[in-house]
Enzyme design. Sequence first.
Site, PDB file in Angstrom:
ATOM      1  N   LYS A 174       9.560  59.520  57.381  1.00  0.00           N
ATOM      2  CA  LYS A 174      10.195  60.811  57.277  1.00  0.00           C
ATOM      3  C   LYS A 174      11.219  61.004  56.377  1.00  0.00           C
ATOM      4  CE  LYS A 174       9.569  61.977  62.260  1.00  0.00           C
ATOM      5  NZ  LYS A 174      10.205  62.303  63.693  1.00  0.00           N
ATOM      6  N   ARG A 204       6.759  54.976  67.120  1.00  0.00           N
ATOM      7  CA  ARG A 204       5.628  55.821  66.569  1.00  0.00           C
ATOM      8  C   ARG A 204       5.412  55.761  65.199  1.00  0.00           C
ATOM      9  NH1 ARG A 204       4.558  61.328  64.796  1.00  0.00           N
ATOM     10  NH2 ARG A 204       2.766  62.359  65.577  1.00  0.00           N
TER      11      ARG A 204
END
Length: 280
Positions: free
Chosen positions: A225, A259
């Site tokens: 991210k 995740r």
Amino acid sequence: MCHLFQCGRFELGLERPFIMGIVNVTPDSFSDGMQHFTTEKAIAHGLQLIQEGADILDIGGESTRPGAEPVSIEEEINRILPVIRGLKNCGVPLSIDTFKPEVMQAALAEGADLINDIYALRQEGAIEVLKQYPKAGICMMHMYGEPKTMQLNPPDYNGNITLAVYQFLQERIAIMEEQGIASNRIMIDPGFGFGKTVEQNYELLANMHQLQALNKPILVGVSRKSMIGAVTGQPTENRVAGSIAAGLAGLDRGAIVLRVHDVWQTKSAIDVWNKIKQEL
């Protein structure tokens, strides 16, 4: 916290961390768009991730990256159902990354085990769908706004992002349980990158242990991210090491599921981390 998480066909013991491998069936995912877009490629990728050590597969037919354009219900269903069918007997739970009740219904009817919902079942009809499948797991995430606009102007959360996330998730858990959703079906996700500044993301990660008071399994999704890129200065494809560092920090603060895109690398890091913990 209960020691078993009801995840569709599976009961997951929560004594160790789990790796959720990402299977994007989308042409515009921020990290691996087009790479696994076709049904065949997505199924092959899912099987590869299991070989690398994934405990759960998270299948998504719509990108939720900042600025993402919405996908129609029909298109999303058409993308994910063939992948669910192809992976149904792969031996690990299948999670579906969606916030649309109609997609949840189609996926659960096809045999999916877990709904991973960025809207935390706030869409009309979502709770009703989950009530029809009393063994299906649900992961509820904190998000400000919607994916298309969530990063344009995140709020200041009264100067305490962790408390804001805690209170939101506490409220959603209470609503779920009032609606008859069994406590052992509920997982929570702080929602890193979803309507939060870089500083807020790191403040939340640093203080994430506070969320353990909610007595629910915690999922952390930081893989590749922008919060990783903001610190490392690296483009998406070079954020594996930073993602693993953040993931381990999450585990150290109570997360039970990571995740990730990069499964074997994450598994190696967790194996070493676990070994060190065993020696303490």
